[in-house]
Design a protein around this motif. Sequence first.
Motif, PDB file in Angstrom:
ATOM      1  N   ASN A 198       0.846  -1.180   0.000  1.00 20.61           N
ATOM      2  CA  ASN A 198       0.000   0.000   0.000  1.00 20.61           C
ATOM      3  C   ASN A 198       0.881   1.230   0.000  1.00 20.61           C
ATOM      4  OD1 ASN A 198       0.937   0.403   2.606  1.00 20.61           O
ATOM      5  ND2 ASN A 198      -0.889  -0.392   3.567  1.00 20.61           N
ATOM      6  N   MET A 199       0.262   2.408   0.127  1.00 18.10           N
ATOM      7  CA  MET A 199       1.033   3.642   0.069  1.00 18.10           C
ATOM      8  C   MET A 199       2.008   3.783   1.230  1.00 18.10           C
ATOM      9  SD  MET A 199      -1.656   6.475  -1.257  1.00 18.10           S
ATOM     10  CE  MET A 199      -0.454   7.718  -0.776  1.00 18.10           C
ATOM     11  N   VAL A 200       1.731   3.104   2.324  1.00 22.42           N
ATOM     12  CA  VAL A 200       2.608   3.220   3.484  1.00 22.42           C
ATOM     13  C   VAL A 200       3.880   2.408   3.296  1.00 22.42           C
ATOM     14  CG1 VAL A 200       2.802   2.794   5.974  1.00 22.42           C
ATOM     15  CG2 VAL A 200       0.683   3.718   5.024  1.00 22.42           C
ATOM     16  N   ASN A 201       3.727   1.155   2.840  1.00 30.52           N
ATOM     17  CA  ASN A 201       4.916   0.289   2.781  1.00 30.52           C
ATOM     18  C   ASN A 201       5.564   0.203   1.396  1.00 30.52           C
ATOM     19  OD1 ASN A 201       3.196  -1.421   1.372  1.00 30.52           O
ATOM     20  ND2 ASN A 201       2.884  -2.824   3.078  1.00 30.52           N
ATOM     21  N   ALA A 202       4.901   0.741   0.355  1.00 27.30           N
ATOM     22  CA  ALA A 202       5.477   0.650  -0.994  1.00 27.30           C
ATOM     23  C   ALA A 202       6.845   1.318  -1.111  1.00 27.30           C
ATOM     24  CB  ALA A 202       4.511   1.221  -2.030  1.00 27.30           C
ATOM     25  N   PRO A 203       7.036   2.539  -0.572  1.00 28.87           N
ATOM     26  CA  PRO A 203       8.376   3.138  -0.667  1.00 28.87           C
ATOM     27  C   PRO A 203       9.451   2.306   0.021  1.00 28.87           C
ATOM     28  CG  PRO A 203       6.740   4.813  -0.144  1.00 28.87           C
ATOM     29  CD  PRO A 203       6.058   3.490  -0.011  1.00 28.87           C
ATOM     30  N   PHE A 204       9.103   1.681   1.151  1.00 26.19           N
ATOM     31  CA  PHE A 204      10.075   0.822   1.835  1.00 26.19           C
ATOM     32  C   PHE A 204      10.427  -0.378   0.971  1.00 26.19           C
ATOM     33  CE2 PHE A 204      11.135  -2.850   4.368  1.00 26.19           C
ATOM     34  CZ  PHE A 204      12.118  -2.360   5.217  1.00 26.19           C
ATOM     35  N   LEU A 205       9.411  -1.003   0.365  1.00 26.61           N
ATOM     36  CA  LEU A 205       9.671  -2.162  -0.484  1.00 26.61           C
ATOM     37  C   LEU A 205      10.537  -1.796  -1.678  1.00 26.61           C
ATOM     38  CD1 LEU A 205       6.105  -3.780  -0.447  1.00 26.61           C
ATOM     39  CD2 LEU A 205       8.129  -4.528   0.812  1.00 26.61           C
ATOM     40  N   ALA A 206      10.330  -0.596  -2.213  1.00 23.57           N
ATOM     41  CA  ALA A 206      11.150  -0.143  -3.337  1.00 23.57           C
ATOM     42  C   ALA A 206      12.602   0.043  -2.906  1.00 23.57           C
ATOM     43  CB  ALA A 206      10.589   1.159  -3.903  1.00 23.57           C
ATOM     44  N   ARG A 207      12.801   0.682  -1.749  1.00 23.09           N
ATOM     45  CA  ARG A 207      14.176   0.872  -1.248  1.00 23.09           C
ATOM     46  C   ARG A 207      14.836  -0.463  -0.947  1.00 23.09           C
ATOM     47  NH1 ARG A 207      11.609   4.972   1.723  1.00 23.09           N
ATOM     48  NH2 ARG A 207      11.608   3.657   3.585  1.00 23.09           N
ATOM     49  N   GLU A 208      14.066  -1.384  -0.377  1.00 26.42           N
ATOM     50  CA  GLU A 208      14.609  -2.690  -0.005  1.00 26.42           C
ATOM     51  C   GLU A 208      15.154  -3.428  -1.218  1.00 26.42           C
ATOM     52  OE1 GLU A 208      12.677  -5.679   3.006  1.00 26.42           O
ATOM     53  OE2 GLU A 208      11.835  -6.040   1.013  1.00 26.42           O
TER      54      GLU A 208
END
Length: 527
Positions: free
Chosen positions: A384-394
Amino acid sequence: MTKPRVLISDKMDPNAAAIFRERGCEVDEITGETPEQLIARIGDYDGLAIRSSTKVTKAVLDAATNLKVIGRAGIGVDNVDIPAASAKGVVVMNTPFGNSITTAEHAIALIFALARQLPEADASTQAGKWEKNRFMGVEVTGKTLGLIGAGNIGSIVASRALGLRMKVVAFDPFLTPERAVEMGIEKVDLDALLARADFITLHTPLTDQTRNILNRENLAKTKKGVRIVNCARGGLIDEAALKDALDSGHVAGAALDVFETEPAKASPLFGTPNFICTPHLGASTNEAQVNVALQVAEQMADYLVNGGVTNALNMPSLSAEEAPKLRPYMALAEKLGSLVGQLAHDNLTKISIEVEGAAAQLNPKPITAAVLAGLMKNYSQTVNMVNAPFLARERGLDVREVRHDREGVYHTLVRVTVGTSQGERSVAGTLFGNTQPRLVEIFGIGIEADLEGDMLYIVNEDAPGFIGRIGTLLGESGINIGTFHLGRRNAGGEAVLLLSLDNPISQGVMAEACKLPGVKTVKALAF
């Protein structure tokens, strides 16, 4: 001020209740209730902390007149009716990373169990047989481990495998070459992984793209003597095909912690030689259970007391002032991300989100998060919008935000460009009437379309008669066209056709469309 009240309805580490109280919440620990008892009680609470036993159904949510947040201590939320919670305005949170080390270690343990036939050797020895010559194992040192999925858990497995002096190759569309080098592994496509790996372990969520990723066809592509481990999700492997591969000896061994149907009281794999199974123990360590309980308590208390949002599955992090202006842009951004993700999802290395005109005056972070959520939702049910940026960085995805103050042909524009191994791919959209998302460009070709429901994307040579042929094919197949959108680079050049359909298109009709003269690409889309 009245303190928020939280109900812990499943057995959880007692420190979770202590955290709630320390952070200003009242807590009741009442476990093992029937659905009827929970329905009768839930109206008194602002927060509900659960594990996997409590079923948060629509009936429970209808009775939850004061409920503001549900916290799942763990990653899976199959026991929560998220659409009903969203309609009720209830935030649903999970703790997706609390079980990571535990699950990774279980995968490594099963690799060793397969390599040395430990369960069979133990049973034989305890039966007094002493069959020393029967159990000839293999070393893991120097062997190639194939990771299907190199996210949080997969990366931990990779680091442990490298410590065992294994060579690690990985298939993950969102893993960049730079991130792979940083991890000390090699990024490969799926066919290369299947051909090279001595051991294969899966660490990907179950989505339409990953379901049966190890099907009969792909199992046949594996190296003879491969050993396979799945501690991720049931449904990633065709269990009947795996049994046949074990029976034939093509697959030397398999170990599953998860099954397509759970609890797995019966399976075609049970009793198969060289097969090991455990009852979904990936997260079953004392440390993991403590971690997820403490994390869910911290997240829920932060939301109830301070309004902070962490690992929410159905709520973006937005201030009250920003939300009305940004919501239409977020809807547009998510559709553009989903479109480019469905059309150019392999071997992504970078993504650029450009805004111009009126969009350039807004906070770009929610727009970027919405693009990433749309891009990755094809691969994860919990993104979702909350965890998508983290998943992209990961995954090492290079995300760039570009703001243009100029106003072009459209008063407001959002452009999404991804870098792939085949070059850059770009889509752009605008808002009609400041509220309605509309696609205006796809891969350099101007085309105006709503992105809704089931759609069909076709790239073909611009030539007389093609529109009639595709219309005839769909009509004869019983598929009604809702809207029809056409664009082209130039007369006689490459053309794009985007159709909205009243029904999903079958693989058989897709195959027939691919055979039409001049067709280059056919892709079913869903929004």
